[in-house]
Design an enzyme around this catalytic site. Structure first.
Site, PDB file in Angstrom:
ATOM      1  CG  HIS A  23       0.984  16.557 -23.291  1.00  0.00           C
ATOM      2  ND1 HIS A  23       1.759  17.695 -23.216  1.00  0.00           N
ATOM      3  CD2 HIS A  23       1.715  15.583 -22.688  1.00  0.00           C
ATOM      4  CE1 HIS A  23       2.888  17.420 -22.590  1.00  0.00           C
ATOM      5  NE2 HIS A  23       2.899  16.153 -22.263  1.00  0.00           N
ATOM      6  CD  GLU A  25       7.434  17.297 -22.061  1.00  0.00           C
ATOM      7  OE1 GLU A  25       6.768  18.227 -21.594  1.00  0.00           O
ATOM      8  OE2 GLU A  25       6.925  16.258 -22.570  1.00  0.00           O
ATOM      9  CE  LYS A  65       5.385  17.878 -13.524  1.00  0.00           C
ATOM     10  NZ  LYS A  65       5.503  16.680 -14.323  1.00  0.00           N
ATOM     11  CG  ASN A  83      -2.029  17.713 -19.689  1.00  0.00           C
ATOM     12  OD1 ASN A  83      -1.039  17.048 -19.421  1.00  0.00           O
ATOM     13  ND2 ASN A  83      -3.144  17.668 -18.982  1.00  0.00           N
ATOM     14  CD  GLU A 129      -3.888  16.949 -15.094  1.00  0.00           C
ATOM     15  OE1 GLU A 129      -2.769  16.465 -14.868  1.00  0.00           O
ATOM     16  OE2 GLU A 129      -4.511  16.740 -16.128  1.00  0.00           O
ATOM     17  CE  LYS A 161      -0.610  14.178 -13.995  1.00  0.00           C
ATOM     18  NZ  LYS A 161      -0.991  14.747 -15.303  1.00  0.00           N
ATOM     19  NE  ARG A 182      -4.116  -1.966   1.824  1.00  0.00           N
ATOM     20  CZ  ARG A 182      -4.161  -2.942   2.720  1.00  0.00           C
ATOM     21  NH1 ARG A 182      -3.365  -2.900   3.778  1.00  0.00           N
ATOM     22  NH2 ARG A 182      -4.994  -3.934   2.573  1.00  0.00           N
ATOM     23  CG  HIS A 205      -2.752  10.936 -26.811  1.00  0.00           C
ATOM     24  ND1 HIS A 205      -2.093  10.077 -25.984  1.00  0.00           N
ATOM     25  CD2 HIS A 205      -3.872  10.287 -27.216  1.00  0.00           C
ATOM     26  CE1 HIS A 205      -2.781   8.962 -25.879  1.00  0.00           C
ATOM     27  NE2 HIS A 205      -3.858   9.062 -26.611  1.00  0.00           N
ATOM     28  NE  ARG A 213       0.679  17.294 -12.303  1.00  0.00           N
ATOM     29  CZ  ARG A 213       1.319  16.443 -11.523  1.00  0.00           C
ATOM     30  NH1 ARG A 213       1.007  16.373 -10.236  1.00  0.00           N
ATOM     31  NH2 ARG A 213       2.272  15.668 -11.991  1.00  0.00           N
ATOM     32  CG  HIS A 262       5.894  11.796 -24.589  1.00  0.00           C
ATOM     33  ND1 HIS A 262       4.515  11.763 -24.664  1.00  0.00           N
ATOM     34  CD2 HIS A 262       6.182  12.695 -23.618  1.00  0.00           C
ATOM     35  CE1 HIS A 262       3.994  12.598 -23.778  1.00  0.00           C
ATOM     36  NE2 HIS A 262       4.988  13.171 -23.127  1.00  0.00           N
TER      37      HIS A 262
END
Ligand SMILES: NC(=O)c1ccc[n+]([C@@H]2O[C@H](COP(=O)([O-])OP(=O)(O)OC[C@H]3O[C@@H](n4cnc5c(N)ncnc54)[C@H](O)[C@@H]3O)[C@@H](O)[C@H]2O)c1
Length: 369
Positions: free
Chosen positions: A249, A185, A227, A246, A237, A143, A121, A253, A242, A267
């Site tokens: 993205h 980035e 960041k 993106n 987010e 993330k 956990r 994507h 946040r 990416h």
């Protein structure tokens, strides 16, 4: 060395940026390593260059490094490898208060972070990012994820590391294409929220990519600060802050999906081209001047990153690309929020973008020379 705090209630940690951090690993980690055995997850490319430095530092301080060396590539972010990793960590008797070290790029960081999130956990982990992308983006913010057959990063958790050590020396062994992908980035932080940093990138991008130490340290430090600020404001987010990260993205994507998430388009390259498309689409909607959109395109193209969708040889129409966006995990009750620009350094979330209009915009971009 620069030290950037990531301020999160009960989960604050430091990101340290500088040279020689891996060679000094044992001292840098200090009391976070509370047992002799130290589990380290990496991939074969990174191990070839950096295992010795890490091993020397840890054994020199009386630790016993234990290695899980995975095949390089996105394939490691899978259920199968996650299972292997978790079983290995259990066999190594890792406990909740222990820390697992993630030595590598975003793939190793995302996978190891997720394993740490679910092991008993939740146990601790330390990010040792070795790509520019991981240093400026994926290692900070908590993330973590793996991919499934339904898509990328669809299974994961928010789980913050206890420490991030971004050793600039690691960038010396990185391939030029990977450096450029990470640089996308870096420049993203300027385009989305800091015009002065964008202008610094316009002037200094070539130095960063050429490995100039001062420029690299500044680029990584400023990116991490940006960041850290955004993550501290909106860790999960939920408020929209946040989500601005993106930028590029959603378009990116779709391009990654159309190219099969393959080596054809990394990416970072997809994000770069996605930012150009977001800027041009912002101009089409009348939010920014065409000249600003072209300035973004020039900065990205000038760094050797793709800035024209027509150059990809996609063999599809705008509608097919827009269709990929419907599977975007940012879809929210039938609407897809787009990060667009009101100016360079002024990103905002537009929840009223009609996908039909995006498809016809993309048709135009696909046909442009
Ligand atoms: N968690 C987040 O917030 C976040 C953000 C952005 C991207 N990501 C994820 O990050 C991943 C991409 O990360 P990446 O671009 O770092 O890819 P990566 O981890 O696959 O690394 C790229 C390549 O460089 C090699 N490499 C790494 N460090 C090296 C070094 N110092 N010297 C030589 N070779 C080295 C790797 O073996 C690999 O072949 C994607 O899975 C993406 O989803 C996560």
């Amino acid at each position: 060395m620069a030290v950037i705090p990531v301020a999160l209630a009960g989960r604050s940690y430091e990101v340290r940026v500088g040279s020689g951090l891996l060679a000094d690993l044992a001292a840098q980690c200090g009391p976070l390593l509370r047992k002799t055995r130290v589990p380290i997850v990496t991939d074969a490319n990174v191990a070839a260059h950096w295992r010795d430095a890490v091993e020397t530092s840890l054994t020199g301080a009386g630790f016993e490094p234990r290695w899980m060396v995975l095949d390089p590539g996105e394939g490691a972010k899978s259920w199968a490898v996650l299972e292997r990793l978790v079983d290995w960590l259990l066999a190594e008797e890792v406990e909740r208060g222990d820390h697992v070290l993630a030595l590598g790029g975003g793939v190793i960081g995302d996978l190891t972070g997720f394993a740490a999130a679910i092991l008993k956990r939740g146990c601790g982990f330390i990010q040792l990012p070795t790509t520019l992308l991981a240093q400026v983006d994926s290692s900070v913010g908590g993330k973590t994820a793996i991919n499934t057959s339904a898509g990328k990063n669809l299974v994961g958790a928010f789980h913050q590391p206890s420490l991030v050590l971004a050793d600039l020396d690691a960038l010396t062994t990185l391939q030029a294409r990977e450096m450029r992908a990470g640089y996308a980035e870096v420049i993203k932080y300027g385009i989305l929220g800091d015009r002065a940093f964008f202008e610094w990138c316009e002037a200094n991008g070539p130095n960063v990519l050429a490995g100039e130490a001062e420029a690299q340290e500044y680029a990584v430090t400023e990116s991490v600060k940006a960041k850290a600020r955004i993550v501290a404001e909106d860790e999960r987010e939920t408020t929209g802050a946040r989500a601005l990260l993106n930028l590029g993205h959603t378009f990116g994507h779709a391009l990654e999906a159309q190219t099969g998430f393959s080596e054809r388009l990394l990416h970072g390259e997809a994000v770069a081209l996605g930012m150009v498309l977001a800027a041009r689409y912002s101009a089409r909607r009348g939010y920014i001047a065409d000249a600003d959109a072209e300035r973004v395109a020039a900065a990205i193209g000038g760094a050797g990153l793709p800035s024209k969708i027509a150059g990809l040889g996609l063999n599809c129409g705008g509608r097919a690309l827009a269709a990929h966006m419907l599977h975007d995990k940012k879809m929210d009750a039938g609407t897809l929020p787009f990060v667009l620009l009101r100016g360079i350094g002024e990103a905002f979330l537009d929840k009223s973008v009609p996908l039909d209009d995006v498809a016809s915009f993309l048709d135009g971009e696909l046909q442009a020379g």
